[in-house]
Design an enzyme around this catalytic site. Sequence first.
Site, mmCIF file in Angstrom:
data_model
loop_
_atom_site.group_PDB
_atom_site.id
_atom_site.type_symbol
_atom_site.label_atom_id
_atom_site.label_comp_id
_atom_site.label_asym_id
_atom_site.label_seq_id
_atom_site.Cartn_x
_atom_site.Cartn_y
_atom_site.Cartn_z
ATOM 1 N N CYS A 52 50.762 77.960 -24.787
ATOM 2 C CA CYS A 52 51.279 76.862 -25.055
ATOM 3 C C CYS A 52 50.474 76.265 -26.059
ATOM 4 C CB CYS A 52 51.278 75.956 -23.936
ATOM 5 S SG CYS A 52 52.274 74.315 -24.445
ATOM 6 N N ARG A 56 44.635 71.501 -24.704
ATOM 7 C CA ARG A 56 43.702 71.729 -23.454
ATOM 8 C C ARG A 56 43.835 73.260 -23.107
ATOM 9 N NH1 ARG A 56 46.892 67.418 -19.856
ATOM 10 N NH2 ARG A 56 48.645 68.730 -20.682
ATOM 11 N N CYS A 111 52.693 71.176 -17.724
ATOM 12 C CA CYS A 111 53.106 71.426 -19.287
ATOM 13 C C CYS A 111 54.236 70.362 -20.053
ATOM 14 C CB CYS A 111 53.798 72.756 -19.464
ATOM 15 S SG CYS A 111 54.429 73.425 -20.789
#
Length: 220
Positions: A52, A56, A111
């Site tokens: 993704c 982070r 997410c």
Amino acid sequence: MPTKSLHDTHHITYETLLAGNQKFIEKSLALDPEYFEKLANGQNPPVLWIGCADSRVPANQITNTQPGEIFVHRNIANMVIHTDMNMLSVLDYAVNVLQVRHVIVTGHYGCGGVIAAMSNKEYGLIDNWLRHIKDVYRIHAEELTAIEDEQKRVDRLVELNVVENVYNLCKTSIVQNAWAKGQSLSVHGWVYSIKTGIITDMKVSTQDNEKMEKVFRFQQ
Ligand code: CO
């Protein structure tokens, strides 16, 4: 003890990034005076990471790896969409030129893309991308709607989204042709927890298309 909250990013400016680059160079050269000369000779990463875009979840840091060790593709919600020329180009290059031995789809709990896809809100252009996650929901609607706790339902969709994108990888002609040629190539699905830093293996690793539904298998 950390003095600044990780959410406080005000101290990050255009200038601090360049200053950070100087520090990186100093640290790397202290480790090995030929650090950059060696890297400049070429790359031979054994792994392709599809993760993704979330700030982070940086591939190298969370796996304690170095430049040169992981080939990386990132997008919103770590998707493998077979009409995405960007993803296909990265995959083709990684498998056929770099000859990576592992492709890992890495999702993460919390997410934003998955949370947005589960909502009924209209976000604009990105809705076209999130549609693919809604499709994952549709495939697993029975299991997901049975989960009453919303947090747990989001977490499960994060996991299922990884699993489905591992399958999407296996369905590509790129991966199937590599297997047909006898190339050693495994695909894996992981989920990273931002809260604990722990990576969980979704245990869907495969190195052949034997379990794949027949309609997706190319005849060799
Ligand atoms: Co994300």
